[in-house]
Design a protein around this motif. Sequence first.
Motif, PDB file in Angstrom:
ATOM      1  N   ILE A 284      -9.149 -11.902  28.624  1.00  0.00           N
ATOM      2  CA  ILE A 284      -9.926 -11.198  29.647  1.00  0.00           C
ATOM      3  C   ILE A 284      -9.672 -11.871  30.996  1.00  0.00           C
ATOM      4  O   ILE A 284      -9.732 -13.105  31.119  1.00  0.00           O
ATOM      5  CB  ILE A 284     -11.418 -11.229  29.296  1.00  0.00           C
ATOM      6  CG1 ILE A 284     -11.680 -10.463  27.991  1.00  0.00           C
ATOM      7  CG2 ILE A 284     -12.272 -10.654  30.421  1.00  0.00           C
ATOM      8  CD1 ILE A 284     -13.098 -10.565  27.491  1.00  0.00           C
TER       9      ILE A 284
ATOM     10  N   VAL B 103     -14.566  -9.409  34.638  1.00  0.00           N
ATOM     11  CA  VAL B 103     -15.742  -8.635  34.211  1.00  0.00           C
ATOM     12  C   VAL B 103     -16.602  -8.392  35.439  1.00  0.00           C
ATOM     13  O   VAL B 103     -16.676  -9.244  36.332  1.00  0.00           O
ATOM     14  CB  VAL B 103     -16.563  -9.368  33.126  1.00  0.00           C
ATOM     15  CG1 VAL B 103     -15.792  -9.501  31.830  1.00  0.00           C
ATOM     16  CG2 VAL B 103     -17.025 -10.731  33.611  1.00  0.00           C
TER      17      VAL B 103
ATOM     18  N   LYS C 284     -26.693 -12.503  24.677  1.00  0.00           N
ATOM     19  CA  LYS C 284     -26.582 -13.963  24.668  1.00  0.00           C
ATOM     20  C   LYS C 284     -27.831 -14.621  24.087  1.00  0.00           C
ATOM     21  O   LYS C 284     -27.760 -15.654  23.421  1.00  0.00           O
ATOM     22  CB  LYS C 284     -26.318 -14.471  26.091  1.00  0.00           C
ATOM     23  CG  LYS C 284     -26.090 -15.982  26.162  1.00  0.00           C
ATOM     24  CD  LYS C 284     -25.805 -16.438  27.587  1.00  0.00           C
ATOM     25  CE  LYS C 284     -25.575 -17.958  27.622  1.00  0.00           C
ATOM     26  NZ  LYS C 284     -25.291 -18.441  28.992  1.00  0.00           N
TER      27      LYS C 284
ATOM     28  N   THR D 273     -24.795  -8.054  28.876  1.00  0.00           N
ATOM     29  CA  THR D 273     -24.547  -8.969  27.758  1.00  0.00           C
ATOM     30  C   THR D 273     -25.231 -10.311  27.919  1.00  0.00           C
ATOM     31  O   THR D 273     -25.426 -11.032  26.943  1.00  0.00           O
ATOM     32  CB  THR D 273     -23.039  -9.217  27.600  1.00  0.00           C
ATOM     33  OG1 THR D 273     -22.553  -9.908  28.762  1.00  0.00           O
ATOM     34  CG2 THR D 273     -22.298  -7.896  27.446  1.00  0.00           C
TER      35      THR D 273
ATOM     36  N   MET E  97     -13.526  -9.868  21.424  1.00  0.00           N
ATOM     37  CA  MET E  97     -14.950 -10.220  21.388  1.00  0.00           C
ATOM     38  C   MET E  97     -15.845  -9.001  21.599  1.00  0.00           C
ATOM     39  O   MET E  97     -17.011  -9.015  21.252  1.00  0.00           O
ATOM     40  CB  MET E  97     -15.268 -11.273  22.446  1.00  0.00           C
ATOM     41  CG  MET E  97     -15.210 -10.782  23.874  1.00  0.00           C
ATOM     42  SD  MET E  97     -15.838 -11.976  25.078  1.00  0.00           S
ATOM     43  CE  MET E  97     -17.576 -11.972  24.725  1.00  0.00           C
ATOM     44  N   LEU E  98     -15.289  -7.940  22.180  1.00  0.00           N
ATOM     45  CA  LEU E  98     -16.078  -6.727  22.408  1.00  0.00           C
ATOM     46  C   LEU E  98     -16.285  -5.914  21.137  1.00  0.00           C
ATOM     47  O   LEU E  98     -17.093  -4.991  21.114  1.00  0.00           O
ATOM     48  CB  LEU E  98     -15.399  -5.851  23.470  1.00  0.00           C
ATOM     49  CG  LEU E  98     -15.143  -6.504  24.831  1.00  0.00           C
ATOM     50  CD1 LEU E  98     -14.477  -5.507  25.766  1.00  0.00           C
ATOM     51  CD2 LEU E  98     -16.431  -7.012  25.425  1.00  0.00           C
TER      52      LEU E  98
ATOM     53  N   GLU F 275     -17.965 -17.555  31.449  1.00  0.00           N
ATOM     54  CA  GLU F 275     -18.045 -17.801  30.019  1.00  0.00           C
ATOM     55  C   GLU F 275     -17.126 -16.913  29.203  1.00  0.00           C
ATOM     56  O   GLU F 275     -16.879 -17.189  28.025  1.00  0.00           O
ATOM     57  CB  GLU F 275     -19.492 -17.610  29.533  1.00  0.00           C
ATOM     58  CG  GLU F 275     -20.469 -18.596  30.115  1.00  0.00           C
ATOM     59  CD  GLU F 275     -21.903 -18.323  29.668  1.00  0.00           C
ATOM     60  OE1 GLU F 275     -22.441 -19.130  28.896  1.00  0.00           O
ATOM     61  OE2 GLU F 275     -22.474 -17.306  30.107  1.00  0.00           O
ATOM     62  N   VAL F 276     -16.638 -15.825  29.789  1.00  0.00           N
ATOM     63  CA  VAL F 276     -15.818 -14.882  29.014  1.00  0.00           C
ATOM     64  C   VAL F 276     -14.389 -14.788  29.527  1.00  0.00           C
ATOM     65  O   VAL F 276     -13.496 -14.358  28.768  1.00  0.00           O
ATOM     66  CB  VAL F 276     -16.460 -13.482  29.016  1.00  0.00           C
ATOM     67  CG1 VAL F 276     -17.803 -13.520  28.321  1.00  0.00           C
ATOM     68  CG2 VAL F 276     -16.624 -12.932  30.420  1.00  0.00           C
TER      69      VAL F 276
ATOM     70  N   ARG G 224     -11.211 -15.498  27.332  1.00  0.00           N
ATOM     71  CA  ARG G 224     -11.444 -15.220  25.916  1.00  0.00           C
ATOM     72  C   ARG G 224     -10.766 -13.916  25.518  1.00  0.00           C
ATOM     73  O   ARG G 224     -10.404 -13.091  26.349  1.00  0.00           O
ATOM     74  CB  ARG G 224     -12.936 -15.151  25.619  1.00  0.00           C
ATOM     75  CG  ARG G 224     -13.650 -16.483  25.828  1.00  0.00           C
ATOM     76  CD  ARG G 224     -15.134 -16.358  25.562  1.00  0.00           C
ATOM     77  NE  ARG G 224     -15.410 -15.953  24.170  1.00  0.00           N
ATOM     78  CZ  ARG G 224     -16.625 -15.743  23.685  1.00  0.00           C
ATOM     79  NH1 ARG G 224     -17.677 -15.892  24.495  1.00  0.00           N
ATOM     80  NH2 ARG G 224     -16.779 -15.390  22.445  1.00  0.00           N
TER      81      ARG G 224
ATOM     82  N   PHE H 287     -23.877 -12.816  29.370  1.00  0.00           N
ATOM     83  CA  PHE H 287     -22.834 -13.825  29.546  1.00  0.00           C
ATOM     84  C   PHE H 287     -22.328 -13.794  30.977  1.00  0.00           C
ATOM     85  O   PHE H 287     -22.053 -12.722  31.536  1.00  0.00           O
ATOM     86  CB  PHE H 287     -21.669 -13.564  28.587  1.00  0.00           C
ATOM     87  CG  PHE H 287     -22.005 -13.831  27.145  1.00  0.00           C
ATOM     88  CD1 PHE H 287     -21.953 -15.128  26.645  1.00  0.00           C
ATOM     89  CD2 PHE H 287     -22.380 -12.801  26.294  1.00  0.00           C
ATOM     90  CE1 PHE H 287     -22.259 -15.378  25.318  1.00  0.00           C
ATOM     91  CE2 PHE H 287     -22.687 -13.045  24.962  1.00  0.00           C
ATOM     92  CZ  PHE H 287     -22.629 -14.347  24.478  1.00  0.00           C
TER      93      PHE H 287
ATOM     94  N   VAL I 208     -14.472  -4.294  31.884  1.00  0.00           N
ATOM     95  CA  VAL I 208     -13.723  -5.473  31.463  1.00  0.00           C
ATOM     96  C   VAL I 208     -12.242  -5.173  31.619  1.00  0.00           C
ATOM     97  O   VAL I 208     -11.759  -4.127  31.170  1.00  0.00           O
ATOM     98  CB  VAL I 208     -14.036  -5.848  30.002  1.00  0.00           C
ATOM     99  CG1 VAL I 208     -13.244  -7.098  29.597  1.00  0.00           C
ATOM    100  CG2 VAL I 208     -15.523  -6.074  29.808  1.00  0.00           C
TER     101      VAL I 208
ATOM    102  N   GLU J  37     -22.302  -8.859  33.078  1.00  0.00           N
ATOM    103  CA  GLU J  37     -23.165 -10.036  32.997  1.00  0.00           C
ATOM    104  C   GLU J  37     -24.614  -9.638  32.728  1.00  0.00           C
ATOM    105  O   GLU J  37     -25.335 -10.294  31.976  1.00  0.00           O
ATOM    106  CB  GLU J  37     -23.061 -10.834  34.293  1.00  0.00           C
ATOM    107  CG  GLU J  37     -21.665 -11.411  34.548  1.00  0.00           C
ATOM    108  CD  GLU J  37     -21.595 -12.151  35.865  1.00  0.00           C
ATOM    109  OE1 GLU J  37     -22.221 -11.663  36.835  1.00  0.00           O
ATOM    110  OE2 GLU J  37     -20.954 -13.214  35.918  1.00  0.00           O
TER     111      GLU J  37
END
Length: 959
Positions: free
Chosen positions: A412, A415, A470, A423, A437-438, A429-430, A433, A425, A401, A420
């Motif tokens: 972010i 990634v 997720k 996680t 969140m990590l 979607e990330v 953000r 996600f 990341v 993907e």
Amino acid sequence: MLRRRLPFSNSLAALLALILGLIITQSLFVSVSRLEHDKAALNFRQQADLRIAAVRQGLEEAVQVLTVLNQLFATVEPVSRAQFHSFTQPLLQRYPYIQAFNFHRLVSLAERPAYEAEMRQHTPGFVVTELGVQLQPARIRPSYSVVDYLEPMAGNEPAFGLDASLNSHYVAATRRALETGQPASTDLLRLAQGRDGQRGFLVVMPVYRRGSAPTDFATRSNLTIGDTAAVFRAGALVEKILNGGDLLSAPGIAIAVYASDRAEPSTLAYRHGDAPVRNHTGSMLPVWLRPYSDHIVEQTFEAAGQSWHIVVSGSSAPFAANHFGSLLTLIGGILFSLLAAAYLQTLARRSRRIQRLVEEQTVELRHANNLLTDDIAARQQVELALKLRERAIEASSSAIVIAHATAPDYPIEYVNPAFERITGFAASEVIGRSLRMLEGRDSDPLSLAEIRAAIEDQREGKAVVMDHHKDGAALWCDLHLGPVRDPSGVVSHFVAALHDITSMKHYEAKLQFQASRDTLTGLANRNMLNDCLNQAISYAARYGQSVAVVFVDLDRFKFVNDTLGHRAGDLLLKLIAERLLLAVRDTDTVARLGGDEFVLILPERSDANVVTASLQRIMDAVARPLTIEDHEFFLTCSLGVAIYPADGDDTDTLIKHADIAMYRAKETGRNNFQFYTPTMNEHALERLRIEGDLRNALERDEFMLVYQPQVNLRTGQIVGMEALLRWQHPQLGMVPPQRFIGLAEETGMILPIGAWVIRTACAQNQAWQRAGLGTLRMSVNLSARQFSQQDLVQSIAAVLQETGMAPHLLEIELTESLVMTDVDHAIGVLRELKALGVLLSIDDFGTGYSSLSYLKRFPIDVLKIDQSFVRDITLDADDAAIAMLIISLAHSLKLEVIAEGVETDEQLAFLRQHDCDEIQGYLFSRAVPAQACEQMLRQGKCLPPQSAQDSDQPVRRSP
């Protein structure tokens, strides 16, 4: 040259998607509707079968009760009105749906004046009546069938003295009973005691002259003196049967009961509810798609020769009530199809816009390409290096990341695919953000503090974080965080690498669970029990509360292992573990120490009544019937209780004292609970001493048998002996059986001891025979552990062969609770013993779980009335009624009856009056050694024989 797509191709795809979605929705709707209809029909069928079975069983029980009453007249002559009253009162209380019990006496025309005069002595104005428009004196006829005995009298007065021979239904039922020798039921008829024309029916059974045994219709007709009858109001009977099982409270179910083999209005006996049945004739819809669904179940059966037809119908229910799921499927499918079509149409419009933009940008790019041609060579080298780094990051198995170093969100920017995959996600979607969140919302606070400090200090950091995939699954990661600096040394980005360690954490959790849980039941093991008890003690000490420690041991658990194997035993332990968890609160602890031993921790129980109620709830939970591999078991448990701080202030002491109290509960008869007292320590030490001495008692020849005579009440002669075990301890003297028999069962010593008892008793019986002292039966008790042996029948056969005693002279006694522990296994063993030729008796009858249905299946010869009923037989009307009922029941099943514990002349007179076969007890003799028995036999000791008027009655049994 770019290839243009047809403008209507995407719109056509949207239309096709809509059509396909509607077709799939229709198929799902049809399938779910059919399943919902079938489920509703099956549920109704089960409800209907339950009600039909209840009515059928109630009618059969009514017939069985009349059979018991009829045996009173077959065994006692004459039956007085007081005896009829005392015998029927318990039956009326137990079966409230019986309107009345009758005895119809056959009275000839010549006997009528004398009979009416005799009846007027206690019933002034009595006259034989008949039922016309109203009750009136009976007209002159050759004979009458008069209601002579009637219970209860209240509410049934019009039927007293009624001549039933004018009723064609009654006459037909009586004739059928004479032809078959079995109870017979009338059709529906108007009852004399009925109100507003209420109808009912009678079940009749002939009464023959004492001592006669007619075998055909002609002799039965000549020897009958009357009949017994049970009177039922048909509607009240069925309603009470159904109300007794709470089967009338379900809404929408109608029940109709007809006293014939089909549904006819003239034979309607009872109706409940009125469920409408809609006419669907000509409907094109299948049954599971109609607006209303109706269900009808019909069944016909016989009771006492009378056909009964039951119709159970379900009230119509709207389609939506039973098809909620299919309607949701239909609505959801239509909405989904519309949304999918709209989505595809939107994509079509967007695709056309993008196509136009691409064409415009292509022209501009061609112009710009000419300008940039000179710079390509210079940039190729840089691009190759960047692509190499990019491919390395993309191929990494760890999640990478990259976030911008802009506080406070640190958004972010990138990634890799591994992120993907790990996680769940997607990158879209990330991206954008916050890097926070990590951290994971369920991570350890120390790990979170380390990550936040590393970000704020712009340095490397490492931590283990716990978040969720997720899809909601737990996700553990090893997180490495590092800053990225630009050429001037300023931190512009942060790079985070996450390594998935979820499988390793799951393995650690599994190891931790195995270290603290019992592998079979999932309950707490000894280690976790100690931790929980220490915590409970600490909390109780802090707040001045108490803690109850309960030691639970299953009674006769080894019987299951010995009969069905350890697999069935493991299944039983799992079921008991579930019951114990349901019997306590969520804050209580249930642990298994091993085998069939459980320990419960009940904190915050300050009131002794609360503790007692909890213990009773635990025992009730264990005692419910268990079905394992098609075998039904009745299991009990013994509980020992120790209370903190009164009985100890540490875990080892409390568990030890609860264990001691549990053993005390077993010694006092099992299936009870005992609270620990200091004197139990001394008792436990004595128990250890007795257990050690018991293992050597057989070798040291310390056991002896005493014998209690069994006397025939008609002849007064001794016809049998019951062998009883005693232990002559060298220091303790004569040890009573209750102090060592239970211990012998627990330790397994009962097997060699029991074998010694059977061999010694049979040898002694043979010695008496060789001495010319007569042929006697020898009764020997079997314990639960002996009964569960695989080679029980073979070992008894070997003893009979070794001693030379005839099999029919050996009577094996088993307790009622023993044979009811596993009915199917017990029946198999009893049949093998019966095939060997020995006699079988049920000891302590009336104190266990027996029922008529089971008793008929056991191949037994003798019932022994428990001394608890005999003790107050002349003082307590209930005990007297029970004893009379057992005697009558046994004789109706062709069984003999022995009364135990007879100590007074009044008890003896009562038992003789009611035709008991044999007695044993202190009135005749205590249990005495073999030498005293031999002297008794040589002297010819006996009871005075029964009175002369009964001397012509046959002796029921002799060895």
